[in-house]
Scaffold this active site. Structure first.
Site, PDB file in Angstrom:
ATOM      1  N   TYR A 141      -1.727  -0.794  10.460  1.00  0.00           N
ATOM      2  CA  TYR A 141      -1.810  -1.072   9.025  1.00  0.00           C
ATOM      3  C   TYR A 141      -0.547  -0.614   8.301  1.00  0.00           C
ATOM      4  O   TYR A 141       0.072  -1.373   7.551  1.00  0.00           O
ATOM      5  CB  TYR A 141      -3.036  -0.386   8.441  1.00  0.00           C
ATOM      6  CG  TYR A 141      -3.247  -0.646   6.972  1.00  0.00           C
ATOM      7  CD1 TYR A 141      -3.762  -1.865   6.534  1.00  0.00           C
ATOM      8  CD2 TYR A 141      -2.942   0.314   6.016  1.00  0.00           C
ATOM      9  CE1 TYR A 141      -3.959  -2.114   5.183  1.00  0.00           C
ATOM     10  CE2 TYR A 141      -3.136   0.078   4.665  1.00  0.00           C
ATOM     11  CZ  TYR A 141      -3.644  -1.136   4.251  1.00  0.00           C
ATOM     12  OH  TYR A 141      -3.838  -1.374   2.916  1.00  0.00           O
TER      13      TYR A 141
ATOM     14  N   SER B 282       0.851  -1.188   0.000  1.00  0.00           N
ATOM     15  CA  SER B 282       0.000   0.000   0.000  1.00  0.00           C
ATOM     16  C   SER B 282       0.886   1.236   0.000  1.00  0.00           C
ATOM     17  O   SER B 282       2.038   1.189   0.468  1.00  0.00           O
ATOM     18  CB  SER B 282      -0.888   0.008   1.255  1.00  0.00           C
ATOM     19  OG  SER B 282      -1.524   1.255   1.435  1.00  0.00           O
TER      20      SER B 282
END
Length: 263
Positions: free
Chosen positions: A145, A132
């Site tokens: 995350y 990501s």
């Protein structure tokens, strides 16, 4: 004869798009995840082979890889796409939130690589980890995350360095906002309190993205399949952003940059 690929998180979003594109190119995509119904829907639409598997469990991962090799005789590629998002800064996250995020986003890829690498070495194959843009920056309220995705990127690069001499390539794709089930849920959570519907929320969240829109699963899947394929035969350990330019703007000049009239 096409390649045999394992695609985790294959029940929706980028994983499902990878399975569809792989099928169109003559590859066999074995999609796995925890939701049987979602996997079967994707399989029916794409011709992929569904296998229920919790990739955070070592025995389940070993059974998955062994089963694929037993059924098809080889394994040519691995797409590590499964992931979860538990939002929060450090003081907001519970130890369980942290553990679930790291186990799903990071430890699962270690387990998959450990099981798959002997077969990828034999096939001179490749793996792609779906990370990501959160691995490249420090997004707000995303401690677990972002940490898991940054660590996933480095794990993949260590595989590239250690196993490149044995014929295995390992690369990373870092998507920005992509229209997936997870992103749709985040748009609802973000837009609801502001009175924005989903489309308005996506427009607002990508207002500073140079391309002014979220990506599609198909756009991310195209990057994944390129990295797996012969066109990328000398690409190893790369971190490819598929983010519409999300990571480009300088925060210090944003008030100037995005006040410029679009032509």
């Amino acid at each position: 004869m096409g390649r045999v690929l394992i695609v985790t998180g294959g029940g929706s979003g980028i994983g499902a798009a990878v399975a569809e594109l792989a099928g169109e190119r003559g590859d066999t995509a074995v999609i796995c995840g925890r939701r049987k119904d979602a996997l079967e829907r994707v399989a029916a639409a794409t011709g992929a082979e569904p296998r229920v598997c919790d990739v955070s469990e070592p025995d389940a991962v070993a059974e998955l890889v062994d089963g694929v090799v037993a059924a098809h005789g080889r394994l040519d590629g691995l797409v590590a796409n499964a992931g979860v998002m538990r939002a929060g800064a450090v003081l907001d996250l519970s130890p369980e939130d942290w553990d679930v995020t790291l186990r799903t986003n990071l430890t699962s890829v270690f387990l998959l690589a450990k099981a798959a690498l002997p077969h990828l070495i034999e096939a001179k194959g490749a793996m792609v980890a779906v990370s990501s843009v959160a691995a490249l920056r420090a997004p707000a309220e995303s401690a677990a995350y972002a940490t898991s995705k940054a660590a996933l990127t480095m794990l993949t690069q260590t595989i590239a360095a250690d196993y490149g001499p044995r014929g295995v390539r390992a690369n990373v794709v870092c998507p920005g906002w992509v229209r997936t089930e997870m992103a749709d849920a985040e748009m609802s959570g973000f837009g609801g309190p502001l009175g924005l519907d989903r489309e308005e929320a996506y427009a607002e969240i990508t207002r500073l993205v140079p391309q002014r829109r979220p990506g599609t699963p198909e756009e991310a899947a195209a990057a994944v399949l390129w990295l797996l394929g012969p066109e990328a035969s000398y690409v190893n350990g790369a971190v490819l952003s598929v983010d519409g330019g999300t990571a480009l703007p300088d925060p210090g000049t944003v008030p100037f940059t995005f006040e410029v009239r679009e032509r």
